[in-house]
Scaffold this motif. Structure first.
Motif, mmCIF file in Angstrom:
data_model
loop_
_atom_site.group_PDB
_atom_site.id
_atom_site.type_symbol
_atom_site.label_atom_id
_atom_site.label_comp_id
_atom_site.label_asym_id
_atom_site.label_seq_id
_atom_site.Cartn_x
_atom_site.Cartn_y
_atom_site.Cartn_z
ATOM 1 N N ASP A 348 0.818 -1.222 0.000
ATOM 2 C CA ASP A 348 0.000 0.000 0.000
ATOM 3 C C ASP A 348 0.848 1.267 0.000
ATOM 4 N N LEU A 349 2.129 1.127 0.299
ATOM 5 C CA LEU A 349 3.005 2.303 0.370
ATOM 6 C C LEU A 349 3.534 2.718 -0.997
ATOM 7 N N LEU A 350 3.410 1.852 -1.984
ATOM 8 C CA LEU A 350 3.941 2.163 -3.309
ATOM 9 C C LEU A 350 3.086 3.215 -4.003
ATOM 10 N N LEU A 351 3.748 4.054 -4.779
ATOM 11 C CA LEU A 351 3.036 5.052 -5.570
ATOM 12 C C LEU A 351 2.377 4.388 -6.768
ATOM 13 N N PRO A 352 1.308 4.978 -7.298
ATOM 14 C CA PRO A 352 0.681 4.409 -8.497
ATOM 15 C C PRO A 352 1.690 4.327 -9.644
ATOM 16 N N ARG A 410 7.964 10.852 -16.438
ATOM 17 C CA ARG A 410 7.226 10.171 -15.373
ATOM 18 C C ARG A 410 7.019 8.696 -15.696
ATOM 19 N N THR A 413 10.151 6.906 -14.327
ATOM 20 C CA THR A 413 10.610 7.158 -12.975
ATOM 21 C C THR A 413 10.290 5.970 -12.079
ATOM 22 N N GLN A 414 11.260 5.533 -11.336
ATOM 23 C CA GLN A 414 11.088 4.357 -10.487
ATOM 24 C C GLN A 414 10.924 4.781 -9.037
ATOM 25 N N ASP A 415 9.916 4.247 -8.376
ATOM 26 C CA ASP A 415 9.711 4.485 -6.955
ATOM 27 C C ASP A 415 10.864 3.830 -6.190
ATOM 28 N N GLU A 444 11.415 9.714 0.908
ATOM 29 C CA GLU A 444 10.096 9.411 0.356
ATOM 30 C C GLU A 444 9.123 8.884 1.411
ATOM 31 N N LEU A 445 9.640 8.184 2.412
ATOM 32 C CA LEU A 445 8.778 7.403 3.304
ATOM 33 C C LEU A 445 8.533 8.034 4.661
ATOM 34 N N ARG A 475 3.692 8.139 3.602
ATOM 35 C CA ARG A 475 2.903 7.295 2.706
ATOM 36 C C ARG A 475 2.058 6.316 3.517
#
Length: 483
Positions: A348-352, A410, A413-415, A444-445, A475
């Motif tokens: 659930d923490l990953l960006l779309p 975009r 781009t890698q999370d 990021e977190l 996140r």
């Protein structure tokens, strides 16, 4: 001589022989020879031999100048007028092999010299236009424009050609290169450089990777940070042709990376928030990322070893606080991150993902915008639109192109959380990451704030106040606080 493609100086030698023959026929003694090989009289660059000749004439060392042609002396009206004034003052006459004598002592002779100078300048300007046009056509056709072999391209064809050393005149055989084909090792290096930055790594990480692999520049030199940045910013990497700094279409050569990947790396490297001043890479996980939690303070914390302490500790940039054992604090924050990313809901923490980006449509739109820019330039050149209309149309098109490029970036781009979420062993995956990548995950977190610690022994028997470390998760479906 304005251009010596081989570097052998043969053209200059022939001119000097003709001039010496003219002097011999007239019974003149040659007191000095001045040569500027591969330096154009039109370019504006310093011609050392010519300037030395003027100084010698001013001192009265000679009274006659012999040149192969008038355009070997001047292609600049300003230079010609300086020469005329000196000749008048010192009584110097000028003879040429091709154009005869120049009588600069009479108005008619000076008129002829000026006319010949204007003709020579016109020829140079016309040649410059032809050369520029040819280069533009080659760029639009996606052809290699020449110069030093770019890192990544140039596969030997099996044929050879002769090359002359400019300094020694020595002739050697060199391989002919196919500039449309990529060098596998260098292509892989370019791709790795993109991957490192897209995963949150730094340029220094890629520079170190290149050094460890023994990969150098095309001239055999170690690749530093500045050159590494220039390599990754090149549109050529994605098969994009450029003329005078402007993208003009697709090239005919193999692309080292995809256009979205290239756009993403360009966006990272040109991000104004990135540190651009030179300096060493941070050695501590939270340096200048952890925030000071004292009331009214907005500064970040950095690591220092001062005040007689036996160990490095985090201290506020404003020099108050301190005493936070750096290694213990970093270990604690990293343990919290690893524990959070090891949970079942870490996904659930990953960006779309960029699945909503239509790369093909964006690339087509990018090409259409560039064609509009070219058409606008043609209309303005033909006088069909005004400067105001050209400027307004160009500004609009460039703004649209910038937006398209950002969307393409975009898509690649890698999370930075991707290598960790779902890993069989998150701790092992975390330890395998470079420090710069770990710091990207932290940014990021999690927001870490260092509150004023309590003094004395803590309930666990130690002296480190874990309760003074405040976390705010950036996140997740709901705020999550570590205890």
């Amino acid at each position: 001589m304005s251009q010596d493609r081989t570097g052998a100086g043969l053209g200059v030698d022939r001119q000097r022989e003709d001039c010496e023959a003219l002097a011999a026929r007239n019974g003149w003694q040659v007191v000095e020879t001045y040569s500027d090989n591969d330096v154009s009289a039109y370019s504006g660059k310093l011609r050392k031999g010519y300037r030395r000749m003027l100084a010698d004439l001013d001192e009265g060392r000679a009274t006659i100048v012999i040149a192969w042609h008038t355009d070997r002396l001047h292609r600049s009206p300003t230079e010609l007028e300086e020469y005329i004034n000196l000749c008048e003052q010192r009584g110097v006459t000028t003879q040429t092999v091709q154009a005869g004598a120049l009588d600069l002592a009479t108005p008619g002779g000076r008129l002829v010299a000026r006319m010949l100078g204007n003709v020579a300048r016109h020829e140079s300007e016309h040649k410059g236009e032809r050369v520029a046009r040819a280069r533009m056509q080659k760029a639009k056709a996606g052809e290699w424009g020449g110069g030093i072999r770019p890192f990544g391209w140039g596969v030997p064809t099996g044929e050879t050609t002769k090359k002359v050393d400019r300094r020694t005149g020595e002739e050697t055989e060199v391989p002919v290169l196919d500039m449309d084909k990529g060098v596998p090792e260098e292509f892989a290096a370019i791709d790795t450089g993109h991957d490192i930055l897209l995963a949150g790594g730094s340029l220094n990480s890629w520079v170190k990777w290149l050094a460890d692999k023994g990969i150098t520049s095309t001239q055999g030199n170690p690749i530093g940070t500045t050159e590494a940045r220039d390599i990754l910013l090149r549109p050529r990497n994605a098969g994009i042709a450029v003329y005078k700094g402007e993208e003009v279409g697709r090239g005919n050569w193999e692309a080292a990376v995809s256009e979205p990947k290239h756009r993403a790396v360009v966006a990272i490297l040109k991000d104004p928030s990135r540190r651009t001043t030179p300096g060493s890479e941070p050695k501590w996980f939270g340096s200048l990322i952890y925030r000071c939690g004292r009331p009214g303070c907005t500064a970040y914390a950095y690591v220092t070893q001062s005040g007689g302490r036996r160990y490095p500790s985090y201290r506020c940039q404003t020099n108050h606080g301190g005493g936070r054992h750096a290694q213990k604090l970093d270990d604690y924050v990293q343990d919290v991150i690893v524990e959070r990313l090891s949970r079942n809901d870490a996904q659930d923490l990953l960006l779309p993902g960029p699945g909503d980006v239509d790369v093909a449509a964006l690339q087509a739109e990018s090409e259409a915008i560039r064609r509009r820019l070219t058409d606008l330039a043609g209309l303005f050149g033909a006088g069909q639109i005004t400067m105001a209309q050209f400027t307004e149309g160009s500004d609009t098109a460039r703004a649209q192109l910038e937006g398209v490029n950002k969307q393409l970036g975009r898509a690649a781009t890698q999370d930075p959380l991707v290598p960790l979420v779902g890993a069989p062993d998150v701790r092992k995956a975390w330890d395998a990451m470079e420090l710069s990548q770990q710091r990207s995950v932290l940014r990021e977190l999690l927001e870490v704030t260092l509150l004023p610690p309590r003094q004395g022994r803590m309930p666990d028997g130690g002296y480190f106040d874990y309760d003074a470390i405040q976390f705010r998760w950036l996140r997740g479906p709901e705020p999550y606080y570590a205890k």
